[in-house]
Design a protein around this motif. Structure first.
Motif, mmCIF file in Angstrom:
data_model
loop_
_atom_site.group_PDB
_atom_site.id
_atom_site.type_symbol
_atom_site.label_atom_id
_atom_site.label_comp_id
_atom_site.label_asym_id
_atom_site.label_seq_id
_atom_site.Cartn_x
_atom_site.Cartn_y
_atom_site.Cartn_z
ATOM 1 N N SER A 56 0.836 -1.204 0.000
ATOM 2 C CA SER A 56 0.000 0.000 0.000
ATOM 3 C C SER A 56 0.871 1.254 0.000
ATOM 4 C CB SER A 56 -0.913 0.021 1.225
ATOM 5 O OG SER A 56 -0.148 0.204 2.420
ATOM 6 N N GLN A 57 0.256 2.348 -0.419
ATOM 7 C CA GLN A 57 0.898 3.652 -0.325
ATOM 8 C C GLN A 57 -0.170 4.713 -0.173
ATOM 9 O OE1 GLN A 57 3.146 4.480 -3.871
ATOM 10 N NE2 GLN A 57 1.463 4.025 -5.256
ATOM 11 N N ARG A 58 0.204 5.767 0.553
ATOM 12 C CA ARG A 58 -0.747 6.854 0.780
ATOM 13 C C ARG A 58 -0.609 7.887 -0.334
ATOM 14 N NH1 ARG A 58 -4.055 8.483 4.482
ATOM 15 N NH2 ARG A 58 -3.424 6.864 5.948
ATOM 16 N N THR A 59 -1.755 8.274 -0.893
ATOM 17 C CA THR A 59 -1.822 9.316 -1.907
ATOM 18 C C THR A 59 -2.809 10.366 -1.425
ATOM 19 O OG1 THR A 59 -1.397 7.696 -3.649
ATOM 20 C CG2 THR A 59 -2.275 9.826 -4.322
ATOM 21 N N GLY A 60 -2.304 11.453 -0.923
ATOM 22 C CA GLY A 60 -3.167 12.459 -0.327
ATOM 23 C C GLY A 60 -3.845 11.903 0.907
ATOM 24 N N GLN A 61 -5.161 11.919 0.935
ATOM 25 C CA GLN A 61 -5.931 11.398 2.058
ATOM 26 C C GLN A 61 -6.328 9.938 1.858
ATOM 27 O OE1 GLN A 61 -6.473 13.241 4.871
ATOM 28 N NE2 GLN A 61 -5.093 14.688 3.821
ATOM 29 N N ARG A 62 -5.928 9.385 0.767
ATOM 30 C CA ARG A 62 -6.349 8.021 0.445
ATOM 31 C C ARG A 62 -5.180 7.060 0.593
ATOM 32 N NH1 ARG A 62 -7.260 7.497 -4.972
ATOM 33 N NH2 ARG A 62 -9.020 6.054 -4.850
ATOM 34 N N ARG A 63 -5.478 5.840 1.072
ATOM 35 C CA ARG A 63 -4.479 4.762 1.072
ATOM 36 C C ARG A 63 -4.908 3.758 0.008
ATOM 37 N NH1 ARG A 63 -0.171 2.917 3.514
ATOM 38 N NH2 ARG A 63 -0.200 4.649 5.000
ATOM 39 N N VAL A 64 -4.022 3.533 -0.930
ATOM 40 C CA VAL A 64 -4.316 2.656 -2.059
ATOM 41 C C VAL A 64 -3.543 1.351 -1.898
ATOM 42 C CG1 VAL A 64 -4.185 2.389 -4.562
ATOM 43 C CG2 VAL A 64 -4.743 4.623 -3.564
ATOM 44 N N TYR A 65 -4.246 0.254 -2.123
ATOM 45 C CA TYR A 65 -3.639 -1.075 -2.007
ATOM 46 C C TYR A 65 -3.495 -1.708 -3.382
ATOM 47 C CZ TYR A 65 -3.885 -1.234 3.070
ATOM 48 O OH TYR A 65 -3.698 -0.977 4.409
ATOM 49 N N ALA A 66 -2.413 -2.460 -3.538
ATOM 50 C CA ALA A 66 -2.171 -3.194 -4.786
ATOM 51 C C ALA A 66 -1.759 -4.620 -4.446
ATOM 52 C CB ALA A 66 -1.084 -2.507 -5.608
ATOM 53 N N LEU A 67 -2.109 -5.531 -5.320
ATOM 54 C CA LEU A 67 -1.789 -6.948 -5.130
ATOM 55 C C LEU A 67 -0.374 -7.241 -5.629
ATOM 56 C CD1 LEU A 67 -3.183 -9.624 -4.183
ATOM 57 C CD2 LEU A 67 -3.753 -10.011 -6.591
ATOM 58 N N LEU A 68 0.363 -8.051 -4.867
ATOM 59 C CA LEU A 68 1.693 -8.497 -5.270
ATOM 60 C C LEU A 68 1.583 -9.886 -5.888
ATOM 61 C CD1 LEU A 68 3.701 -7.335 -2.136
ATOM 62 C CD2 LEU A 68 3.588 -6.225 -4.368
ATOM 63 N N SER A 69 2.112 -10.040 -7.078
ATOM 64 C CA SER A 69 1.919 -11.309 -7.795
ATOM 65 C C SER A 69 2.864 -12.420 -7.324
ATOM 66 C CB SER A 69 2.110 -11.089 -9.296
ATOM 67 O OG SER A 69 3.427 -10.645 -9.571
ATOM 68 N N ARG A 70 4.079 -12.054 -6.879
ATOM 69 C CA ARG A 70 5.080 -13.083 -6.585
ATOM 70 C C ARG A 70 4.627 -14.086 -5.525
ATOM 71 N NH1 ARG A 70 8.179 -15.338 -9.718
ATOM 72 N NH2 ARG A 70 7.177 -17.159 -8.822
ATOM 73 N N PRO A 71 4.068 -13.641 -4.397
ATOM 74 C CA PRO A 71 3.632 -14.634 -3.397
ATOM 75 C C PRO A 71 2.562 -15.582 -3.937
ATOM 76 C CG PRO A 71 3.759 -12.456 -2.416
ATOM 77 C CD PRO A 71 3.918 -12.272 -3.890
#
Length: 272
Positions: A56-71
């Motif tokens: 995840s990373q914070r962008t302004g007031q929002r926290r955005v999540y992304a899926l990691l493919s390797r695991p």
């Protein structure tokens, strides 16, 4: 891997993973799409992040999540390996399934004492080595103990007196029970009837019912050897008497189990 499996086991977290597989998404959007409260969604996402499957990373007031493919690729590889192993040992025509079918059939047939008397089984193997070598592997206890048990089992006690009237005892346990702490899985007692070194061995052997409460049946086994080129042709006639109603499960395993022991004998001779 354990943390990943635990994280993915929850249906709510699995739903989040499926949504993130489409594209990265903010916590609030994920909460809306799943119909869950945002604090609950955040908690699930944090669990997935600790398991290493999302970032995840914070962008302004929002926290955005992304899926990691390797695991997930590593997990898929591990599951594919398990599936390939299972396919080798548990397909529709495997020993396990055939034995299960045989048990059902024999249990239906075992309606009274003597129900299987007179039944015979025949086995044949072409073995490496001459009759003298094969004879040693069939009569010397240290060599016999290496093969006289079906797959997954090991001989834990053996007495074989290769002379007419000689005592015969066979006991086996799970192959992985190396210290003998688990229960004995099979025990049989009998006697040798005929001995012609390098040519013929005949014996009687009676498997004992669990708890030693009588015999299941008596097997009369005749093993004949004859030279063939540099090897030996082995023929076995296996005949049943004294069958009890409780012998069904034992008899169901004869064809597969005895065949496996002969395959192990053949393998041992091939490596000598």
């Amino acid at each position: 891997m354990d943390a990943l499996l635990t994280a993915l086991a929850d249906p709510a977290r699995w739903r989040l993973v499926c949504l993130l597989a489409e594209r990265p998404r903010a916590v609030g959007v994920l909460a809306q799409l799943t119909g869950a409260r945002q604090p609950q969604t955040t908690k699930h996402l944090q669990t997935l992040e600790r398991a290493g499957v999302v970032t995840s990373q914070r962008t302004g007031q929002r926290r955005v999540y992304a899926l990691l493919s390797r695991p997930l690729l590593d997990l898929a590889e591990a599951l594919n390996g398990l599936a390939a192993g299972a396919a080798r040992v548990s397909g529709p025509d495997t020993v396990f399934e055939r034995h299960g079918i045989s048990v059902e059939i024999e249990r239906l047939a075992a309606d009274s004492a003597g129900w299987a008397d007179g039944r015979t089984f025949r086995f044949h193997r072409s073995l490496a080595g001459g009759p003298d070598l094969v004879w040693r592997h069939m009569t010397e206890p240290d060599l016999v103990a290496q093969w006289w048990a079906p797959e997954g089992l090991r001989v834990s006690d053996l007495v074989l007196e290769a002379q007419p009237g000689g005592r015969l005892l066979l006991e086996y346990r799970d192959a992985e029970d190396t210290d003998g702490t688990e229960q004995v899985l099979g025990r049989a007692e009998g006697a040798v009837d005929d001995v012609r070194p390098g040519e013929r061995l005949a014996y009687r052997l009676s498997p004992l019912l669990p708890g030693g409460d009588g015999i299941a049946f008596t097997s009369h086994v005749e093993v004949d050897l004859r030279p063939h080129g540099d090897g030996t042709e082995l023929d076995v006639l296996y005949r049943i008497t004294d069958s009890t109603v409780d012998s069904a499960d034992f008899i169901a395993g004869i064809e597969i189990g005895y065949g496996q022991t002969l395959d192990k004998l053949a393998a041992n001779l091939h490596t000598n």
